[in-house]
Design an enzyme around this catalytic site. Structure first.
Site, PDB file in Angstrom:
ATOM      1  N   HIS A   1       0.835  -1.226   0.000  1.00  0.00           N
ATOM      2  CA  HIS A   1       0.000   0.000   0.000  1.00  0.00           C
ATOM      3  C   HIS A   1       0.862   1.265   0.000  1.00  0.00           C
ATOM      4  O   HIS A   1       0.407   2.321   0.429  1.00  0.00           O
ATOM      5  CB  HIS A   1      -0.953   0.038   1.203  1.00  0.00           C
ATOM      6  CG  HIS A   1      -1.665  -1.253   1.454  1.00  0.00           C
ATOM      7  ND1 HIS A   1      -2.914  -1.526   0.945  1.00  0.00           N
ATOM      8  CD2 HIS A   1      -1.283  -2.362   2.120  1.00  0.00           C
ATOM      9  CE1 HIS A   1      -3.275  -2.752   1.315  1.00  0.00           C
ATOM     10  NE2 HIS A   1      -2.302  -3.281   2.028  1.00  0.00           N
TER      11      HIS A   1
ATOM     12  N   SER B   1      14.183  22.126 -15.823  1.00  0.00           N
ATOM     13  CA  SER B   1      12.961  22.903 -16.016  1.00  0.00           C
ATOM     14  C   SER B   1      13.339  24.257 -16.595  1.00  0.00           C
ATOM     15  O   SER B   1      14.373  24.821 -16.250  1.00  0.00           O
ATOM     16  CB  SER B   1      12.262  23.096 -14.674  1.00  0.00           C
ATOM     17  OG  SER B   1      11.401  24.211 -14.726  1.00  0.00           O
TER      18      SER B   1
ATOM     19  N   LYS C   1      15.349  22.304 -10.577  1.00  0.00           N
ATOM     20  CA  LYS C   1      14.762  21.011 -10.934  1.00  0.00           C
ATOM     21  C   LYS C   1      15.713  20.096 -11.696  1.00  0.00           C
ATOM     22  O   LYS C   1      16.462  20.517 -12.551  1.00  0.00           O
ATOM     23  CB  LYS C   1      13.499  21.209 -11.795  1.00  0.00           C
ATOM     24  CG  LYS C   1      12.323  21.811 -11.067  1.00  0.00           C
ATOM     25  CD  LYS C   1      11.810  20.974  -9.906  1.00  0.00           C
ATOM     26  CE  LYS C   1      11.111  19.716 -10.348  1.00  0.00           C
ATOM     27  NZ  LYS C   1       9.871  20.009 -11.076  1.00  0.00           N
TER      28      LYS C   1
ATOM     29  N   GLU D   1       9.708   8.826 -16.640  1.00  0.00           N
ATOM     30  CA  GLU D   1       8.317   9.256 -16.850  1.00  0.00           C
ATOM     31  C   GLU D   1       7.849   8.927 -18.262  1.00  0.00           C
ATOM     32  O   GLU D   1       6.728   8.467 -18.475  1.00  0.00           O
ATOM     33  CB  GLU D   1       8.192  10.759 -16.610  1.00  0.00           C
ATOM     34  CG  GLU D   1       8.388  11.167 -15.171  1.00  0.00           C
ATOM     35  CD  GLU D   1       8.515  12.682 -15.069  1.00  0.00           C
ATOM     36  OE1 GLU D   1       7.479  13.320 -14.874  1.00  0.00           O
ATOM     37  OE2 GLU D   1       9.640  13.205 -15.198  1.00  0.00           O
TER      38      GLU D   1
END
Ligand code: ARG
Length: 465
Positions: free
Chosen positions: A161, A282, A288, A295
């Site tokens: 979980h 970024s 960043k 991704e």
């Protein structure tokens, strides 16, 4: 080029030229040109068989083989005059052959149809694609084995979980990834066996009246067997669907690994760091460093699942035998091949460069009461029924939370308040190292079992061809 294209190989029956919009709509050359090597190999094998059968003379066969080899060189040099009006790779190459060698070129298509030709090309192509993908998966697995061995003792939290559950070793976690890709490679090997059968000889659908020798063609092309039924041979695309299913599972597995990398590289976890060259920045936030490769792999899995759906839907309810619908199999199949191949290759490149933050992993396991089950198991060994032990440890965890401490930081008197069965020796089971070492059975997370699993996997890989 209008000159070449007006001579359609099937033009005899037609009173007027094909509408240019229809030519554009029905052409597949935009995607099937990539089958040229397989198409030429299949044609050469077919021509040699026709000569053995007495359908072609030796001189005709030689002219055809040499002509096809010259065309292959021409294509590879980027000098081939591809024509949309000639529809597909098969007619482009055949028309070019006749341009180059004359009469003999017109005899190549004897006893053959584009229906069995395209099925043959596609199977040859996929066979190679499967071999390439399996090799890349193997490289990825080898990287995982190296890393798993190195991190066999590294403690991290295991999750259910996505909540801290029990401590595991990072090596064990990596070996779970290994197992996923092992199944993928097995599935692909299985798919390859069914892909590797020869359709040629089925001709359009019913076979041919010429004295062909299908086994000789199969042998030349390295097929393990023949498609047994001519109708099935030209219409079957199960192999493409099976591949797309196997590729979907590969991408699903990669998406899970990538999801974990995305979590682990976020500062909240901080378990691993990716090298800068595998990340991007970024345009607005200077701090960043984004895990875009992971991704995008997670994202690209979507379209590969789509390829599987496209192929299944393409075949659904098609009557026997060949239907032109089948031409639409290529964009989906090629997309699945390319995407999966690129994703696995990049992941295989990346894995050896994961920088592991062992301290952060350990800290996260310590913070999450990961050894609570070990305490319950300890009480069971002291004669407490498991349910009572579970209850007692639950209360101990609540107390530790109130105090802002780990279970191992509670004094003995404090712990004994939850169960008088607790003794001095309790602290041994509350350590993270004790917890993982105790899970000492096949498939368990104990460091020595992880090393054993790595060794077994290495032997297994070495024994494979
Ligand atoms: N381009 C076609 C395909 O990809 C080749 C077979 C066409 N056969 C036909 N009879 N029109 O499936």
């Amino acid at each position: 080029m209008t000159d070449r294209s007006s001579r359609k190989p099937w033009g005899g029956r037609f009173a007027e030229a094909t509408d240019t919009s229809v030519e554009a709509y029905t052409a597949s050359i935009g995607h099937d040109a990539r089958l040229y090597r397989q198409d030429i190999a299949g044609s050469i094998a077919h021509a040699r068989m026709l000569q053995r059968a007495g359908v072609l003379t030796e001189a005709e066969c030689r002219a055809i083989v040499e002509g096809l080899e010259a065309i292959r060189a021409e294509i590879e040099a980027g000098a081939f005059p591809w024509s949309e009006a000639l529809e597909d790779v098969h007619m482009n190459i055949e028309a070019r052959l006749t341009e180059r060698i004359g009469e003999a070129g017109k005899k190549l298509h004897t006893g053959r149809s584009r229906n069995d030709q395209v099925a043959t090309d596609l199977r040859l192509y996929l066979r190679e694609a499967i071999d390439r993908l399996r090799a890349e998966l193997r490289r990825l697995q080898e990287g995982l084995l190296e890393l798993a061995e190195r991190e066999a003792e590294t403690i991290m939290p295991g999750y259910t979980h996505l909540q801290v559950a029990q401590p595991v070793t990072f090596g064990h976690h990596l070996m779970a990834w290994f197992e996923m890709f092992q199944r993928d490679r097995e599935r692909l090997a299985d798919c390859r066996r069914r892909t590797n059968r020869l359709p040629l000889g089925a001709a359009a659908l019913a076979g041919t009246t010429f004295p062909i020798d299908r086994r000789y063609v199969a042998e030349q092309l390295g097929f393990e067997g023949l498609c047994a039924n001519s109708l099935d041979a030209v219409s079957d695309r199960d192999f493409a669907i099976e591949f797309a299913a196997a590729a979907s599972l590969v991408m699903m597995h990669l998406s899970r690994c990538c999801e974990e990398l995305i979590l682990w590289t976020s500062p909240a976890f901080g378990f691993v760091e990716l090298p800068d060259r595998y990340c991007t920045g970024s345009s607005i936030m200077p701090q960043k460093k984004n895990p875009d490769v992971a991704e995008l792999t997670r994202g690209k899995s979507a379209a590969v699942f789509g390829d599987l759906m496209a192929l299944l839907t393409l075949m659904k309810a098609q009557p026997l035998a060949y239907n032109r619908d089948n031409q639409e199999d290529k964009p989906a199949l090629f997309h699945a091949v390319d995407t999966t191949q690129a994703a696995v290759a990049l992941f295989a490149d990346l894995v050896p460069h994961l920088q592991v933050r062992r301290g952060r992993m350990r800290e996260a396991a310590r913070e999450g009461f990961a050894t609570a089950t070990d305490l319950a198991d300890y009480l069971v060994r002291k004669g407490v029924p498991f349910r009572d032990a579970h209850e007692a440890v639950g209360r101990a965890v609540r107390r530790a939370l109130e105090l802002g401490r780990d279970l191992a930081e509670l004094p003995l008197e404090e712990l004994r308040a939850f169960s008088p069965a607790i003794g001095e020796d309790v602290y041994e089971v509350l350590t993270l190292e004790g917890s993982v070492a105790a899970r000492d059975h096949e498939g368990g997370t104990a460091p020595r079992r992880v090393r054993e699993a790595v060794a077994r996997a290495r032997e297994h890989l070495a024994a494979e061809p």
